[in-house]
Design a protein around this motif. Structure first.
Motif, PDB file in Angstrom:
ATOM      1  N   LEU A 195       0.829  -1.209   0.000  1.00 17.57           N
ATOM      2  CA  LEU A 195       0.000   0.000   0.000  1.00 17.57           C
ATOM      3  C   LEU A 195       0.866   1.262   0.000  1.00 17.57           C
ATOM      4  O   LEU A 195       1.862   1.349   0.710  1.00 17.57           O
ATOM      5  N   GLU A 196       0.415   2.230  -0.789  1.00 20.86           N
ATOM      6  CA  GLU A 196       1.088   3.523  -0.829  1.00 20.86           C
ATOM      7  C   GLU A 196       0.052   4.621  -0.650  1.00 20.86           C
ATOM      8  O   GLU A 196      -1.143   4.368  -0.537  1.00 20.86           O
ATOM      9  N   MET A 197       0.521   5.853  -0.638  1.00 18.77           N
ATOM     10  CA  MET A 197      -0.334   7.000  -0.337  1.00 18.77           C
ATOM     11  C   MET A 197      -1.613   7.077  -1.173  1.00 18.77           C
ATOM     12  O   MET A 197      -2.684   7.363  -0.628  1.00 18.77           O
ATOM     13  N   PRO A 198      -1.576   6.824  -2.495  1.00 16.49           N
ATOM     14  CA  PRO A 198      -2.823   6.955  -3.271  1.00 16.49           C
ATOM     15  C   PRO A 198      -3.954   6.070  -2.757  1.00 16.49           C
ATOM     16  O   PRO A 198      -5.121   6.489  -2.758  1.00 16.49           O
ATOM     17  N   SER A 199      -3.622   4.859  -2.296  1.00 14.62           N
ATOM     18  CA  SER A 199      -4.661   3.962  -1.775  1.00 14.62           C
ATOM     19  C   SER A 199      -5.237   4.496  -0.472  1.00 14.62           C
ATOM     20  O   SER A 199      -6.461   4.437  -0.243  1.00 14.62           O
ATOM     21  N   ILE A 200      -4.369   5.018   0.392  1.00 17.07           N
ATOM     22  CA  ILE A 200      -4.835   5.604   1.657  1.00 17.07           C
ATOM     23  C   ILE A 200      -5.683   6.841   1.367  1.00 17.07           C
ATOM     24  O   ILE A 200      -6.731   7.061   1.999  1.00 17.07           O
ATOM     25  N   ARG A 201      -5.248   7.641   0.395  1.00 23.51           N
ATOM     26  CA  ARG A 201      -5.983   8.870   0.063  1.00 23.51           C
ATOM     27  C   ARG A 201      -7.414   8.554  -0.352  1.00 23.51           C
ATOM     28  O   ARG A 201      -8.349   9.260   0.044  1.00 23.51           O
ATOM     29  N   GLU A 202      -7.614   7.496  -1.131  1.00 19.68           N
ATOM     30  CA  GLU A 202      -8.965   7.121  -1.564  1.00 19.68           C
ATOM     31  C   GLU A 202      -9.896   6.911  -0.384  1.00 19.68           C
ATOM     32  O   GLU A 202     -11.036   7.381  -0.376  1.00 19.68           O
ATOM     33  N   VAL A 203      -9.413   6.180   0.630  1.00 13.88           N
ATOM     34  CA  VAL A 203     -10.252   5.865   1.787  1.00 13.88           C
ATOM     35  C   VAL A 203     -10.499   7.116   2.619  1.00 13.88           C
ATOM     36  O   VAL A 203     -11.623   7.365   3.069  1.00 13.88           O
ATOM     37  N   VAL A 239     -14.018  11.564   4.431  1.00 12.11           N
ATOM     38  CA  VAL A 239     -14.284  13.008   4.480  1.00 12.11           C
ATOM     39  C   VAL A 239     -15.632  13.310   3.837  1.00 12.11           C
ATOM     40  O   VAL A 239     -16.403  14.149   4.321  1.00 12.11           O
ATOM     41  N   SER A 240     -15.962  12.608   2.774  1.00 13.91           N
ATOM     42  CA  SER A 240     -17.206  12.870   2.049  1.00 13.91           C
ATOM     43  C   SER A 240     -18.448  12.517   2.858  1.00 13.91           C
ATOM     44  O   SER A 240     -19.536  13.015   2.569  1.00 13.91           O
ATOM     45  N   GLN A 276     -18.584  12.941   6.197  1.00 11.80           N
ATOM     46  CA  GLN A 276     -18.532  13.681   7.455  1.00 11.80           C
ATOM     47  C   GLN A 276     -19.273  15.002   7.351  1.00 11.80           C
ATOM     48  O   GLN A 276     -19.415  15.583   6.279  1.00 11.80           O
ATOM     49  N   ALA A 277     -19.704  15.492   8.498  1.00 11.64           N
ATOM     50  CA  ALA A 277     -20.217  16.860   8.587  1.00 11.64           C
ATOM     51  C   ALA A 277     -19.011  17.790   8.709  1.00 11.64           C
ATOM     52  O   ALA A 277     -17.867  17.376   8.550  1.00 11.64           O
ATOM     53  N   GLU A 278     -19.246  19.058   9.002  1.00 12.49           N
ATOM     54  CA  GLU A 278     -18.144  19.996   9.202  1.00 12.49           C
ATOM     55  C   GLU A 278     -17.213  19.469  10.286  1.00 12.49           C
ATOM     56  O   GLU A 278     -17.677  19.016  11.339  1.00 12.49           O
ATOM     57  N   PRO A 279     -15.897  19.525  10.072  1.00  8.54           N
ATOM     58  CA  PRO A 279     -14.971  18.994  11.078  1.00  8.54           C
ATOM     59  C   PRO A 279     -15.057  19.766  12.381  1.00  8.54           C
ATOM     60  O   PRO A 279     -15.131  20.998  12.373  1.00  8.54           O
ATOM     61  N   PRO A 280     -15.080  19.066  13.521  1.00 10.00           N
ATOM     62  CA  PRO A 280     -15.120  19.733  14.813  1.00 10.00           C
ATOM     63  C   PRO A 280     -13.763  20.314  15.171  1.00 10.00           C
ATOM     64  O   PRO A 280     -12.757  19.994  14.546  1.00 10.00           O
ATOM     65  N   ALA A 281     -13.753  21.149  16.153  1.00  9.62           N
ATOM     66  CA  ALA A 281     -12.478  21.668  16.644  1.00  9.62           C
ATOM     67  C   ALA A 281     -11.672  20.533  17.240  1.00  9.62           C
ATOM     68  O   ALA A 281     -12.222  19.572  17.781  1.00  9.62           O
ATOM     69  N   ILE A 292     -12.832  12.771  11.046  1.00 13.85           N
ATOM     70  CA  ILE A 292     -13.073  11.365  10.734  1.00 13.85           C
ATOM     71  C   ILE A 292     -13.236  10.562  12.018  1.00 13.85           C
ATOM     72  O   ILE A 292     -14.124   9.705  12.123  1.00 13.85           O
ATOM     73  N   ALA A 293     -12.373  10.837  13.009  1.00 16.97           N
ATOM     74  CA  ALA A 293     -12.475  10.146  14.293  1.00 16.97           C
ATOM     75  C   ALA A 293     -13.846  10.374  14.921  1.00 16.97           C
ATOM     76  O   ALA A 293     -14.458   9.453  15.465  1.00 16.97           O
ATOM     77  N   GLU A 294     -14.339  11.609  14.813  1.00 16.57           N
ATOM     78  CA  GLU A 294     -15.655  11.910  15.383  1.00 16.57           C
ATOM     79  C   GLU A 294     -16.754  11.144  14.650  1.00 16.57           C
ATOM     80  O   GLU A 294     -17.723  10.670  15.256  1.00 16.57           O
TER      81      GLU A 294
END
Length: 303
Positions: A167-175, A180-181, A183-188, A239-241
């Motif tokens: 695995l390289e960065m492009p595969s991680i970026r996809e997930v 992100v898509s 999620q709602a607005e990111p919390p503080a 994402i964690a939220e």
């Protein structure tokens, strides 16, 4: 087949087992039995008068009855079981065939009191007919007898340990972009609860789920490096939220640990992506957030 592939396929098998409904579930079970019992099992074509037979195992003079009862009421299910048993016995009797075994396959969480006692009553009333109840573990045992090509034909292609290592960065970026898509607005950014090393054991996850989370740890540094390089540093916390909220919803609904894991797997993109490499990336990202944010519970302090 390596251990990662096998655990992934077990996860997919359990997911199919739980989610498929009615005729789709019956067809899926039929495909498995035809592969595992070559020349000994045959599906009965679906007709209005199928005689209560979904399939037959020739060598055992057995009838297979398949039910996906999650949407059925208890009375509907009891009526169907009893009528199918009687119809199967009558159909065979008309052909002068003795029914020796009934295999009852279902995908519910467990039998209701009424269905359980009905099965016992059928066994007592027909002592010459062996009645067996098959659930996921019976089907998984059959799956393990299949060749690698056969099991992946049934469940889909599985990622390998080698794919995960590559695995390289492009595969991680996809997930990450998928998460992100959704999620709602990111919390503080707030304080994170760092999981305890005993978290896997404490949450009563099966060995399958534990292994998937363990193997994903080999790519934690890659996931962390991608998140640290993002322009908006709140993305990781957003994402964690999202994971926390999904986990909280599962827990509030009384979901079992492995069912919760499957739900989080799908949330991470398990049912969004289609290729083995993408699913290897889902494993890595889900494992990263399991081990670095407070989804699932930390072990209680023993001091």
């Amino acid at each position: 087949m390596d251990r990662y592939q096998r655990n992934y396929l077990r996860l997919m098998a359990r997911d199919d087992y739980r989610e498929k409904k009615r005729q789709v579930f019956q067809d899926w079970v039929g495909q498995l039995l035809k592969k595992a019992l070559k020349g000994d099992y045959e599906n009965i074509r679906l007709t209005q008068g199928d005689g209560g037979l979904d399939g037959i195992i020739l060598s055992e003079s057995a009838v297979v009855a398949v039910f996906a009862p999650r949407r059925a009421t208890q009375s509907e299910l009891e009526k169907k079981i009893a009528s199918d048993f009687a119809a199967a016995e009558q159909t065979l009797k008309e052909r002068k065939v003795v029914l020796k075994k009934l295999v009852f396959v279902h995908n519910d969480e467990g039998l209701t009191k009424g269905v359980g006692t009905l099965m016992m009553q059928l066994q007592q009333d027909k002592p010459g007919v062996k009645i067996e109840i098959w659930t996921f573990e019976n089907l998984w045992t059959l799956m393990q007898s299949l060749s690698e090509d056969e099991i992946q034909d049934l469940l889909g292609l599985a990622p390998t340990s080698q794919m995960l290592e590559k695995l390289e960065m492009p595969s991680i970026r996809e997930v990450i972009e998928h998460l992100v898509s959704v999620q709602a607005e990111p919390p503080a950014v707030g304080e994170l609860t760092i999981p305890d090393p005993d978290k896997l054991q404490y949450n009563d996850l099966s060995e399958t789920c534990r292994d998937l989370l363990r193997v994903g740890r080999s790519k934690h540094a890659l996931v962390a490096r991608y998140l640290e390089g993002m322009t908006d540093l709140r993305t990781g916390e957003a994402i964690a939220e999202g994971f926390r909220r999904k986990y909280a919803s599962c827990r509030a609904g009384g979901m079992q640990p492995d069912d919760t894991f499957e739900t989080l797997w799908h949330f991470a993109g398990g049912d969004h992506f289609t290729t083995p490499f993408q699913h290897a990336a889902v494993t890595a990202v889900l494992s990263h957030f399991f081990h670095t944010c407070d989804i699932f519970e930390n072990a209680r302090d023993s001091s």
